[in-house]
Design a protein around this motif. Structure first.
Motif, mmCIF file in Angstrom:
data_model
loop_
_atom_site.group_PDB
_atom_site.id
_atom_site.type_symbol
_atom_site.label_atom_id
_atom_site.label_comp_id
_atom_site.label_asym_id
_atom_site.label_seq_id
_atom_site.Cartn_x
_atom_site.Cartn_y
_atom_site.Cartn_z
ATOM 1 N N HIS A 146 57.276 12.635 -4.302
ATOM 2 C CA HIS A 146 58.297 13.629 -3.948
ATOM 3 C C HIS A 146 58.894 14.267 -5.212
ATOM 4 O O HIS A 146 59.184 15.466 -5.228
ATOM 5 C CB HIS A 146 59.394 12.985 -3.104
ATOM 6 N N TRP A 197 65.366 17.517 -1.025
ATOM 7 C CA TRP A 197 65.833 16.164 -1.320
ATOM 8 C C TRP A 197 66.206 15.417 -0.042
ATOM 9 O O TRP A 197 66.034 14.195 0.047
ATOM 10 C CB TRP A 197 67.018 16.220 -2.280
ATOM 11 N N THR A 198 66.704 16.131 0.958
ATOM 12 C CA THR A 198 67.004 15.503 2.246
ATOM 13 C C THR A 198 65.712 15.090 2.949
ATOM 14 O O THR A 198 65.620 13.994 3.519
ATOM 15 C CB THR A 198 67.801 16.461 3.147
ATOM 16 N N ILE A 199 64.715 15.953 2.891
ATOM 17 C CA ILE A 199 63.406 15.612 3.461
ATOM 18 C C ILE A 199 62.848 14.374 2.779
ATOM 19 O O ILE A 199 62.353 13.448 3.434
ATOM 20 C CB ILE A 199 62.434 16.801 3.308
ATOM 21 N N ALA A 247 64.503 12.008 1.211
ATOM 22 C CA ALA A 247 65.300 10.826 1.546
ATOM 23 C C ALA A 247 64.917 10.266 2.913
ATOM 24 O O ALA A 247 64.783 9.041 3.084
ATOM 25 C CB ALA A 247 66.790 11.182 1.525
ATOM 26 N N ILE A 248 64.730 11.149 3.879
ATOM 27 C CA ILE A 248 64.336 10.698 5.221
ATOM 28 C C ILE A 248 62.965 10.032 5.177
ATOM 29 O O ILE A 248 62.751 8.965 5.751
ATOM 30 C CB ILE A 248 64.352 11.887 6.203
ATOM 31 N N ILE A 307 65.801 22.306 5.844
ATOM 32 C CA ILE A 307 66.813 21.555 5.093
ATOM 33 C C ILE A 307 66.331 21.402 3.659
ATOM 34 O O ILE A 307 65.196 21.728 3.336
ATOM 35 C CB ILE A 307 67.095 20.163 5.725
ATOM 36 N N SER A 308 67.181 20.861 2.798
ATOM 37 C CA SER A 308 66.833 20.758 1.381
ATOM 38 C C SER A 308 65.673 19.781 1.166
ATOM 39 O O SER A 308 65.500 18.827 1.930
ATOM 40 C CB SER A 308 68.043 20.280 0.579
#
Length: 404
Positions: A170, A123-125, A127-128, A120-121
Motif C-alpha cells: 500500500h 489511506w482509509t482504503i 487501513a480497512i 474515500i482516501s
C-alpha cells in the motif's frame, strides 16, 4: 452426537443451530467467494489490459492485479483454511455467526473499495484492507493459546509478516513505486509458499496414504527441517533489505529447490494418478521446486523471466493446491465423502493446463496476449466449476446434522 438425559429420564431435544449455514465456519464464505473473486478479478484484469475495461482501480491496473490475486484471493483462502482448521486442531469452536459475517464483510469491503479509489482516501482504503489479517490472527491466537497448542502458534507471525507485506505494498501504491510493489508482492508469494511447504509436509503424506490405500511415507527429520529452514532463508534473501549477491541468491534457490524435489519425490506421485483429490496436491507441490529453480535461472540469465518463475508459484503451486484443498476441505467439513466426480477432476486438469500455458507458453507462442488470454480462460473455467458445484454444498447445513 450423544443424547442428553434430563432429570426425569427423558431425552433432551437436540439444539438446532439457527446460524445461516454460510457463516457456520470460516471455510464456507471465504472458499466460495474467494474462488468467485479470483475469476471475476482475472476477467477484469484481462479487460483492463485489452482496454475493453476503463475502470479506475486503486494503485493502477498492475498494482491492483498483483495485490488482489495475492491479498484478496489467496488471503481469503488462507484465512478460511486456518480459522476452520484451528477448530479441528484445538477441538474448540471457531468463529461463526455474526463475528464471522463481520470478518467476511471486512474482507469484502476492501475488495469493493479498491474498485472505487475516488470514493474515500487511499489511506482509509489501506487501513480497512490491513485490518483483515490481524483480525484473523487474533481469532486464531485465542484458540491456539487456550488449547496450548504451541506448535500452531507459528501461523501468528506468518500472518503478521503477510500484514507487513500488504502494508508495504500500500505504501508503494501511495508513493508510486512499482519496484517496491513488485518486491512486496514477491514477499507475499514466498510467504504463502512457505505456508504451503509447512502444511504440505503435515498432511500430504497422510492424504496420499488414505486416498490411495498405500503405506504412508514416513518423514525424514533432517529433510523436513531442511525444507522449512531453506524456504525461510529464501523468503529472507528475496527481501530488498537482505539482498544477497546474485550468485549466492541463485545457489540458495537451487539448493532449496533440490531439497523440495527430494521431499515431493518421496511422496510418490505415481500412486496418485487415479485419485482425483490427491494427484493435484502432488502436482501443485512439484510446482514449488520448479518455481524455485526458475527463479534461480532468472537470477543468472534472461532465458527465463522472473514473471515465469513467479507464476509457477502462483498459478501452479497456489492455484492448483488451493483448488484441490478447498474442494477436499469443503467436502470433509460438510459431512460428505471425500470424493469428486469427473467435472472437478477435469477442473484440476484444466488448471494444470493453465499453469503450463502461463509459464511455458512463450516457448511455443510469440504473442504474449494469446498466452495470457488462454491461461486466464482456463483459470476462470476451472474455478468456475468449483463455484457452481460447491455453491449448494457451502450454503446448506452439513448432511450429517453436525455443527460446522
Amino acid at each position: 452426537m450423544n443424547n442428553i438425559l434430563l432429570q426425569d429420564g427423558s431425552i433432551a431435544p437436540k439444539q438446532v443451530d439457527r446460524t445461516w449455514p454460510l457463516f457456520r465456519l470460516a471455510f464456507r464464505p471465504f472458499f466460495l467467494f474467494g474462488a468467485l473473486f479470483s475469476l471475476v478479478s482475472l476477467a477484469a484484469w484481462l479487460g483492463l489490459l485489452s482496454g475493453k475495461v476503463t475502470l479506475s482501480v486503486h494503485g493502477g491496473p498492475l498494482w491492483w492485479h498483483m495485490h488482489e490475486m495475492l491479498f484478496g484471493f489467496v488471503g481469503a483462502i488462507v484465512v478460511g483454511f486456518l480459522l476452520s482448521a484451528v477448530q479441528t486442531w484445538t477441538r474448540l469452536p471457531s468463529i461463526k455467526g455474526v463475528p464471522l459475517f463481520l470478518l467476511f464483510l471486512l474482507w469484502l469491503a476492501a475488495r469493493v473499495l479498491l474498485w472505487l479509489p475516488d470514493l474515500i482516501s487511499p489511506w482509509t482504503i489501506a487501513a480497512i484492507d490491513l485490518l483483515f489479517f490481524p483480525a484473523a490472527a487474533l481469532v486464531l491466537a485465542r484458540l491456539v493459546v487456550k488449547a496450548k497448542l504451541w506448535r500452531n502458534i507459528i501461523f501468528i507471525p506468518l500472518l503478521a509478516a503477510m500484514t507487513l507485506a500488504n502494508a508495504t505494498m500500500h505504501y508503494a501504491a501511495a508513493t508510486q513505486r512499482l519496484d517496491l510493489a513488485s518486491s512486496s508482492a514477491t514477499a507475499m508469494v514466498l510467504l504463502v509458499t512457505l505456508l504451503m511447504c509447512m502444511m504440505g509436509g503435515r498432511v500430504f503424506p497422510m492424504f496420499t496414504a488414505n486416498g490411495t490405500q498405500t503405506p504412508r511415507v514416513q518423514p525424514i527429520a533432517w529433510l523436513e527441517r531442511a525444507a522449512i529452514i531453506s524456504m525461510l532463508l529464501v523468503v529472507i534473501s528475496q527481501l530488498g533489505s537482505f539482498a544477497l549477491p546474485t550468485w549466492l541468491s541463485a545457489t540458495l534457490l537451487f539448493v532449496t529447490a533440490g531439497i523440495h524435489f527430494i521431499r515431493v519425490f518421496r511422496w510418490r506421485i505415481w500412486v496418485t494418478f487415479k485419485t482425483p483429490l490427491v494427484w493435484p496436491l502432488h502436482v501443485s507441490y512439484w510446482c514449488i521446486p520448479i518455481g524455485l529453480t526458475l527463479l534461480g535461472i532468472a537470477e543468472l540469465t534472461d532465458w527465463i523471466t522472473r514473471s515465469q518463475a513467479i507464476h509457477s508459484l502462483t498459478v501452479g503451486a497456489m492455484g492448483i493446491m488451493i483448488l484441490a484443498m478447498i474442494a477436499r476441505v469443503s467436502l470433509g467439513h460438510t459431512g460428505r465423502a471425500i470424493q469428486v466426480g469427473r467435472l472437478m477432476n477435469g477442473a484440476f486438469l484444466i488448471l494444470t493446463a493453465a499453469f503450463l500455458v502461463r509459464v511455458f507458453g512463450n516457448f511455443a507462442f510469440s504473442d504474449y496476449s494469446h498466452i495470457f488470454k488462454a491461461a486466464t480462460a482456463l483459470w476462470v473455467l476451472a474455478y468456475g466449476c468449483f463455484f457452481v458445484l460447491y455453491l449448494p454444498i457451502l450454503t446448506r447445513p452439513r448432511i450429517d446434522g453436525q455443527p460446522g
